[in-house]
Each structure stands twice: as structure tokens, then as C-alpha cells.
Design an enzyme around this catalytic site. Sequence first.
Site, short mmCIF file in Angstrom:
data_model
loop_
_atom_site.label_atom_id
_atom_site.label_comp_id
_atom_site.label_asym_id
_atom_site.label_seq_id
_atom_site.Cartn_x
_atom_site.Cartn_y
_atom_site.Cartn_z
CD GLU A 1 -3.00 -1.05 2.44
OE1 GLU A 1 -2.72 -0.51 3.37
OE2 GLU A 1 -3.64 -2.04 2.35
CG ASN B 1 -0.49 -7.16 -1.03
OD1 ASN B 1 -1.21 -7.65 -2.15
ND2 ASN B 1 -1.09 -7.08 0.15
CD GLU C 1 -4.49 -7.74 1.87
OE1 GLU C 1 -5.59 -7.16 2.36
OE2 GLU C 1 -3.44 -7.64 2.05
CG HIS D 1 -9.68 -5.67 0.66
ND1 HIS D 1 -10.04 -6.73 1.53
CD2 HIS D 1 -8.54 -5.41 0.83
CE1 HIS D 1 -8.89 -7.19 2.00
NE2 HIS D 1 -8.03 -6.39 1.73
CG ASP E 1 -12.65 -8.87 2.18
OD1 ASP E 1 -12.48 -7.81 1.27
OD2 ASP E 1 -12.55 -8.67 3.15
C1 XIL Z 1 -6.41 -6.04 8.46
C2 XIL Z 1 -6.76 -7.28 9.46
O1 XIL Z 1 -7.78 -7.97 8.89
C3 XIL Z 1 -7.24 -6.63 10.69
O2 XIL Z 1 -7.43 -7.68 11.60
C4 XIL Z 1 -6.26 -5.97 11.25
O3 XIL Z 1 -6.84 -5.07 12.36
C5 XIL Z 1 -6.02 -4.54 10.48
O4 XIL Z 1 -5.38 -5.00 9.22
N1 XIL Z 1 -4.86 -4.68 3.82
C6 XIL Z 1 -3.84 -5.35 4.32
C7 XIL Z 1 -4.17 -6.28 5.42
O5 XIL Z 1 -2.77 -5.41 3.65
O6 XIL Z 1 -3.26 -6.41 6.42
C8 XIL Z 1 -5.38 -5.85 6.37
O7 XIL Z 1 -5.46 -6.34 7.45
C9 XIL Z 1 -6.60 -5.44 5.60
C10 XIL Z 1 -6.27 -4.21 4.32
#
Ligand code: XIL
Length: 358
Positions: free
Chosen positions: A165, A206, A271, A242, A273
Site C-alpha cells: 500500500e 501488494n 486479500e 477488497h 473479499d
Molecule cells: C487487517 C486485518 O484483517 C485486521 O485484523 C487488522 O486489524 C488490520 O489489518 N490490507 C492489508 C491487511 O494489507 O493487512 C489488512 O488486514 C486489511 C487491508
Amino acid sequence: MPQRSGSITLPVMGLVLGALTPALADGRDPPTPITQRTIRELAAPVDLRFGTAVDINALANDATYRDTLSRQFSSVTAENVMKWDTLEPQQGAFNYAPADQLIAFASANRMAVRGHVLVWHNQIPSWVNEQAFTPDQLRTILRDHIMETARHFKGKLYQWDVLNEALNEDGTLRDTIWLRNLGEGYIADVFRWAHMADRNVKLFYNDFNLEFFGPKSDAAFAIVKGLVAQGVPIDGVGFQGHLGAQFGFDTRVQENMQRFADLGLEISVTEADVRMPLPTDVFKLQAQSQGYHSLLEPCLLTRACGSFTVWGYSDKYSWVPGVFTGQGAADLFDENFQPKPALAAVQHDLALAAKSRH
Ligand code: XIL
């Protein structure tokens, strides 16, 4: 409910999703009952690692969570326990035990492990954030963190999210402790340091929203193209994935993945969802299925895309409700570990891809 040809009767909803579940190309029905074949069984023939982020507390305390995890998935990512604030809460005091427990579980269940994450602006321990270090000191602290961590996990992981990020939505570099103190050269440096510590693991950039064509994805493309041209050891790009059912999905994900792949890089969905405004209903759940499909199909059509990870697999433990007010139900299984329509969509994509590639 009668079973129509080429469709899946979903056990929970009792729904028939004909539109999402066309008959196989050779005219036969998809394998039945498709919902009893696990994701990992379906993903193996297409050489796809299918993973999930793992909540370490659920792993320790919830037997249903543990059993479903090992049955359904062939890869795991630590949701939190490989982040810096967990690994080194006080300077020089290391806490590898939770991550090592996850690795032991994965190895006992023949699952691969993705590393997440070496460099990020969140979940940095307060001893790093809250002291007045000079830029030179911070550079050494970051290099030591990367090299210590990569060395500890050497040989245990197949990919590492080295940098997470680093971009804003408009494509400019995110203003972080690292950019401010180290300058933009930090991006190349963090990959070089990770490579010095572990020459075999694949090193990834990422980020979220890369799956949408636009300034952010273009900027990521320009940066990694520059890194590749300079011989910086970067191996892949992670599309976090996401998504939200209320926002719609990009239809050019495959084209976007392919341009990164054409640089010689691997692609992973890291990741995935698909959240929605609560409460759920059958229409939103159908849109959610399309969201998962919008990421999985392009991955299956892109040779360089070798792993697909969801960010949690049961709504019981999803990070979404805690972060996005009023939203949730983002995962493939509901709070009672019952499959949702999106799971059937995933199974169906995998089953069709197996027919297509072999
Ligand atoms: C999130 C986790 O799911 C949570 O439990 C934590 O509180 C915060 O981080 N992008 C990412 C992940 O790269 O590491 C994040 O994970 C979600 C967004």
C-alpha cells in the site's frame, strides 16, 4: 427443489443460480454435487494455490474454524501475526511464536504459506513510530527488520508481501514514515534487502484497488516496470481484491493482470473479499458471487496468476464490520460456516477452468 441441468442448488438458500452456472463446454453437467468438493480439491488440477488469511485466535480456539480451514484451503496468510507490531512489540524483543504456530499448522496440513507483510505504514510498533529517530537510524531500523524477519521465515514461505500500500488513489506515493525519512529510493531498497536475506522466496508489491484500471493501477505499473528495468529483485504483484457489492466490479481485470504479467512478473490475488451493506439479501449475495467471479476468472485466465487468497473465509471472523461501518458478510462462508452463493461461484469457476486447461 428440482435440479436444473447446468445449475447448482445451493444448500442454504435453496436457490438455483442458472445464469452463473452454465453447463460445461462439452455439454455435460458440472461435477455434482459441486458443493461437496472442497476448494482445495478443485484448485489443485488448475495449479492454483487457493488460500485464506488466518485469524490466529480463531485457529487456537475454534475447532470448526480449524477443520474447515484445512479441508478447504491449500495456502494460508497470517492476518496479523507476521506484522511488525506483533513480531517486535519492543525493540529487540521478538515474538515469533504465533506466526510459527501458523506455519506448523500449515505444514501439518500440507498448506503453503504466504508472507504478509514486511513494509507497511500500519501496524508498526510504537517504539518505531513514537521516537525521534534520524532518517539514517530509521533506514537501519527498517533494513534490520526486513532482514531479521525474512531470515527467520526463510524456507517457510512461497511469497512475501515486501511492500504494502505505498500508493494513494491518485497514483502519487503515499506519505508514510518511510517516504518522508528515506525518500522514494526506499522502494527499491526494501526489495534488495529482502532478497539479500532470502534468495528463494518470491517478492511482491501488494496494494488494493489495483484491480481497477485507473491512476493507482497505472502508477503501480510504472513503478514496478521501473524496478524490473533497474534489475531490482521484484517477482510479483498482489492485487488485494477488497471489493464491495454496492460499487460494481471492473471488467478489465484480466487485461490489467496481463500487463503486469508481460513485465515477467507473477500475479496473486492476495486479500479477496466482497463486502455489502447489511443486512444481506439474496440479491446482494448474488452480486457478491459476481464480485468473487470478477477476480477469480481473470486469475484463472492469466497464466502468471498462481495464487488466490481470500481475506478470511467465514463471516464469523471477518475484519470488515470492524472497519466499514454497516457493512459485512464479505466472505465465502457465513457466520455458521455454511456455504454462501459465492462459494458455489468459486467452485464452479474452478471446475470449468479444469475443463478448459486440461
Ligand atoms: C487487517 C486485518 O484483517 C485486521 O485484523 C487488522 O486489524 C488490520 O489489518 N490490507 C492489508 C491487511 O494489507 O493487512 C489488512 O488486514 C486489511 C487491508
